[in-house]
Write a protein that holds these residues in place. Sequence first.
Motif, PDB file in Angstrom:
ATOM      1  N   ASN A  96     -24.520 -19.510 -39.369  1.00 61.35           N
ATOM      2  CA  ASN A  96     -23.269 -20.215 -39.110  1.00 61.35           C
ATOM      3  C   ASN A  96     -22.749 -19.804 -37.736  1.00 61.35           C
ATOM      4  N   GLY A  97     -23.180 -20.531 -36.722  1.00 57.28           N
ATOM      5  CA  GLY A  97     -22.795 -20.188 -35.363  1.00 57.28           C
ATOM      6  C   GLY A  97     -21.312 -20.317 -35.106  1.00 57.28           C
ATOM      7  N   GLU A  98     -20.656 -21.238 -35.819  1.00 57.70           N
ATOM      8  CA  GLU A  98     -19.218 -21.403 -35.624  1.00 57.70           C
ATOM      9  C   GLU A  98     -18.462 -20.142 -36.043  1.00 57.70           C
ATOM     10  N   GLY A  99     -18.894 -19.528 -37.179  1.00 53.41           N
ATOM     11  CA  GLY A  99     -18.244 -18.311 -37.631  1.00 53.41           C
ATOM     12  C   GLY A  99     -18.446 -17.163 -36.663  1.00 53.41           C
ATOM     13  N   VAL A 100     -19.664 -17.028 -36.124  1.00 56.19           N
ATOM     14  CA  VAL A 100     -19.943 -15.985 -35.134  1.00 56.19           C
ATOM     15  C   VAL A 100     -19.148 -16.260 -33.866  1.00 56.19           C
ATOM     16  N   ASN A 101     -19.053 -17.525 -33.488  1.00 61.90           N
ATOM     17  CA  ASN A 101     -18.297 -17.882 -32.292  1.00 61.90           C
ATOM     18  C   ASN A 101     -16.815 -17.514 -32.440  1.00 61.90           C
ATOM     19  N   ASP A 102     -16.243 -17.767 -33.628  1.00 61.88           N
ATOM     20  CA  ASP A 102     -14.840 -17.397 -33.864  1.00 61.88           C
ATOM     21  C   ASP A 102     -14.639 -15.887 -33.759  1.00 61.88           C
ATOM     22  N   TYR A 103     -15.608 -15.134 -34.271  1.00 63.99           N
ATOM     23  CA  TYR A 103     -15.532 -13.674 -34.176  1.00 63.99           C
ATOM     24  C   TYR A 103     -15.511 -13.233 -32.721  1.00 63.99           C
ATOM     25  N   TYR A 104     -16.408 -13.791 -31.930  1.00 66.05           N
ATOM     26  CA  TYR A 104     -16.468 -13.392 -30.526  1.00 66.05           C
ATOM     27  C   TYR A 104     -15.256 -13.871 -29.735  1.00 66.05           C
ATOM     28  N   THR A 105     -14.695 -15.003 -30.137  1.00 68.51           N
ATOM     29  CA  THR A 105     -13.441 -15.435 -29.511  1.00 68.51           C
ATOM     30  C   THR A 105     -12.344 -14.408 -29.778  1.00 68.51           C
ATOM     31  N   SER A 106     -12.279 -13.924 -31.019  1.00 65.91           N
ATOM     32  CA  SER A 106     -11.285 -12.897 -31.353  1.00 65.91           C
ATOM     33  C   SER A 106     -11.501 -11.638 -30.534  1.00 65.91           C
ATOM     34  N   LEU A 107     -12.751 -11.194 -30.407  1.00 65.54           N
ATOM     35  CA  LEU A 107     -13.029 -10.012 -29.589  1.00 65.54           C
ATOM     36  C   LEU A 107     -12.557 -10.208 -28.149  1.00 65.54           C
ATOM     37  N   ARG A 108     -12.822 -11.382 -27.612  1.00 65.54           N
ATOM     38  CA  ARG A 108     -12.419 -11.635 -26.220  1.00 65.54           C
ATOM     39  C   ARG A 108     -10.902 -11.693 -26.085  1.00 65.54           C
ATOM     40  N   VAL A 109     -10.252 -12.418 -26.998  1.00 66.29           N
ATOM     41  CA  VAL A 109      -8.793 -12.581 -26.928  1.00 66.29           C
ATOM     42  C   VAL A 109      -8.096 -11.228 -26.977  1.00 66.29           C
ATOM     43  N   TYR A 110      -8.521 -10.369 -27.904  1.00 69.04           N
ATOM     44  CA  TYR A 110      -7.793  -9.113 -28.077  1.00 69.04           C
ATOM     45  C   TYR A 110      -8.236  -8.034 -27.092  1.00 69.04           C
ATOM     46  N   SER A 111      -9.438  -8.138 -26.563  1.00 63.87           N
ATOM     47  CA  SER A 111      -9.796  -7.226 -25.474  1.00 63.87           C
ATOM     48  C   SER A 111      -8.978  -7.573 -24.234  1.00 63.87           C
ATOM     49  N   GLU A 112      -8.741  -8.867 -24.011  1.00 63.08           N
ATOM     50  CA  GLU A 112      -7.900  -9.277 -22.881  1.00 63.08           C
ATOM     51  C   GLU A 112      -6.452  -8.857 -23.102  1.00 63.08           C
ATOM     52  N   ALA A 113      -5.981  -8.942 -24.351  1.00 60.90           N
ATOM     53  CA  ALA A 113      -4.612  -8.509 -24.647  1.00 60.90           C
ATOM     54  C   ALA A 113      -4.447  -7.020 -24.388  1.00 60.90           C
ATOM     55  N   ALA A 114      -5.427  -6.226 -24.810  1.00 61.81           N
ATOM     56  CA  ALA A 114      -5.355  -4.782 -24.569  1.00 61.81           C
ATOM     57  C   ALA A 114      -5.391  -4.479 -23.080  1.00 61.81           C
ATOM     58  N   ALA A 115      -6.222  -5.197 -22.344  1.00 61.46           N
ATOM     59  CA  ALA A 115      -6.287  -4.980 -20.899  1.00 61.46           C
ATOM     60  C   ALA A 115      -4.972  -5.351 -20.230  1.00 61.46           C
ATOM     61  N   ALA A 116      -4.318  -6.400 -20.736  1.00 56.89           N
ATOM     62  CA  ALA A 116      -3.056  -6.846 -20.138  1.00 56.89           C
ATOM     63  C   ALA A 116      -1.969  -5.797 -20.258  1.00 56.89           C
ATOM     64  N   GLN A 117      -2.001  -4.999 -21.327  1.00 52.46           N
ATOM     65  CA  GLN A 117      -0.981  -3.963 -21.479  1.00 52.46           C
ATOM     66  C   GLN A 117      -1.554  -2.556 -21.329  1.00 52.46           C
ATOM     67  N   LYS A 118      -2.786  -2.488 -20.784  1.00 53.96           N
ATOM     68  CA  LYS A 118      -3.427  -1.200 -20.471  1.00 53.96           C
ATOM     69  C   LYS A 118      -3.472  -0.282 -21.693  1.00 53.96           C
ATOM     70  N   SER A 119      -3.978  -0.832 -22.805  1.00 54.44           N
ATOM     71  CA  SER A 119      -4.082  -0.074 -24.036  1.00 54.44           C
ATOM     72  C   SER A 119      -5.466  -0.270 -24.633  1.00 54.44           C
ATOM     73  N   HIS A 120      -5.692   0.286 -25.800  1.00 55.00           N
ATOM     74  CA  HIS A 120      -6.940   0.118 -26.521  1.00 55.00           C
ATOM     75  C   HIS A 120      -6.807  -1.004 -27.550  1.00 55.00           C
ATOM     76  N   PHE A 121      -7.978  -1.541 -27.980  1.00 56.55           N
ATOM     77  CA  PHE A 121      -7.941  -2.473 -29.104  1.00 56.55           C
ATOM     78  C   PHE A 121      -8.890  -2.001 -30.189  1.00 56.55           C
ATOM     79  N   TRP A 122      -8.495  -2.313 -31.434  1.00 58.65           N
ATOM     80  CA  TRP A 122      -9.291  -2.004 -32.612  1.00 58.65           C
ATOM     81  C   TRP A 122      -9.724  -3.308 -33.273  1.00 58.65           C
ATOM     82  N   SER A 123     -10.901  -3.260 -33.885  1.00 52.97           N
ATOM     83  CA  SER A 123     -11.471  -4.419 -34.565  1.00 52.97           C
ATOM     84  C   SER A 123     -11.575  -4.122 -36.061  1.00 52.97           C
ATOM     85  N   ILE A 124     -11.076  -5.037 -36.883  1.00 57.20           N
ATOM     86  CA  ILE A 124     -11.215  -4.918 -38.336  1.00 57.20           C
ATOM     87  C   ILE A 124     -12.326  -5.858 -38.776  1.00 57.20           C
ATOM     88  N   VAL A 125     -13.377  -5.289 -39.366  1.00 58.84           N
ATOM     89  CA  VAL A 125     -14.562  -6.052 -39.751  1.00 58.84           C
ATOM     90  C   VAL A 125     -14.810  -5.891 -41.249  1.00 58.84           C
TER      91      VAL A 125
END
Length: 417
Positions: A181-210
Motif C-alpha cells: 500500500n504505497g499510499e499508506g507509506v507515502n502518508d507516513y513519510y509525509t508526516s515525517l517530513r512535516v514534523y521534521s520541518e516543524a522541529a527545525a522551524a523551532q530548533k527542537s527535536h521531533f519524536w515519531s510514534i509508530v
Amino acid sequence: MDNTFPMGFWGTQSIDDVPLTDVADWAACGMTLTVAPHYSPDPVRKQKLINLLDECHKYGIRLILSDSRTTWRNAAQDPRTYRTQFAEALADFGNHPAVFGFHLGDEPHKESFDDIKVAAAIQLELAPHLTPYLNHFPGWQSLLPLLGCESFDEWTHSVIPSLGVPLVSFDNYTQMNPYGNGEGVNDYYTSLRVYSEAAAAQKSHFWSIVLSVGHFRYRCPNEDDIRWQLYTSVAHGAKGIIWFYYRMTRSHINYRNAPVNELGEKTETWTWLSRQLRLFHKTYGPLMMQLTHRGSWHLGTVYGGWPEWSNNVHPLATDFVSDQKLPGVFSRFTDDNGREYIAVLNNDQRESGMFRLTFRPEVKRLWRICFGGVEHDVATDHWDAYYCRSDDDGHIVSGTWLAPGQMEIYRLETDTQ
C-alpha cells in the motif's frame, strides 16, 4: 549531556493496573523514556505513582506523567485554576529524578490551541527543568481543516512554533497498511517530513510514534516491520520513538498481538521489539543523540515529498545504487566537530538487497559504526559486504547487504576530519 536515546510506549493503563514488576520488563524491552500510566489525584494512587517512579529511576527509565491536572483543557479560560492544579502536580512529583515532564494532551485541533499556549507557558514557567509533552495528528492533507491551516507550511512554520511546546511529536500508522500500500507509506513519510520541518522551524527535536499492535486495517508488525519503522524514523532525524502500544488490558475490537497481550503474556512481538530496540541502543543510540540531521534523499521510489537522490546531493558521495533495484534512503549527519556521517537504509518492507556507495578521493577512510558503537575500518573489516578503492582515480566503492528497514551508518574520514 544525557546520550540515552528516548524510547518508550504510549500509556494505555491506569496507575491502578501497573505492578512494579512491569518496570523490569520495560527495561528488558529497551524502553528508556515512556508515557506513564493515567493518574488522577488520590492518596493511594499518589503513593503507587511515587513507587513506580522510584522503580523506574532504578532502571534508568524516565516518565512523562499523565496527570489529569496537567492536560491543556480550559487553561486559557481559567489560567488561575490551571496554574494551581499544575503547581499541585509539580509539588507531588516534579522533583523526582525519573520525571521527564507532564503530558499536555493528544492530537489537538484548532479549538485547543489557545489552551495549549497557556498550559505550556505555565508549565515552563513553574518547571523550567521539565519538558511539556504534546502529541500531534498525522501529517495528512485531510486533517488540515481540523488544524485551521490551509497548508502544512503554515502548520509547521507558524502554528506549531506558536504553541510554545519545546518538543514536536506525531503519530502515524498507515505504514502498516497491507503490504504494497504505497499510499499508506507515502502518508507516513509525509508526516515525517512535516514534523521534521516543524522541529527545525523551532530548533527542537521531533519524536515519531509508530505501531506495535495490529488493529483496524493495520497489520500486526513482524520483526522486519519493527526494524523498518524504527530506522526510517531515525534516518530522517527523529530523536525519540514511542510505540503504540505495549500492553493490552482487555480485548478491544480487532486489536491483536500487542507486545504483552490481554492475558498478561509476552508475545512474539515483545521478543522482536526487545531485540531490535536493544540492538539499536547498543549500536547507534548514543551516537544518534550527538548527530545533527542535515538531510535525507530517497532512492528509487520517492515518498512523502522528500527529495530524490542525485549524484550531487552530498559533497563526498557521488553514487548510491541498489543492485536489486530496491528503494533506499541516504541521510547526511554531522557531529559537533563538523565530522561527516551518512546513513543508508533499505526502504523496502519485505526484501533484502545490496546497496553500493561511491565516494570521492577526498574520503581517505570509511568507518562503519558497529555493535557497541565501535568504529571499524571498512577497508579491512567489511565481511560479506564489498569494498574497493580505484587505483585510477582514488574513488572508494563500498557495498553492504541490508535487510528490510536495516540502516548502516558510516563516518567519512578526510584529510581535514
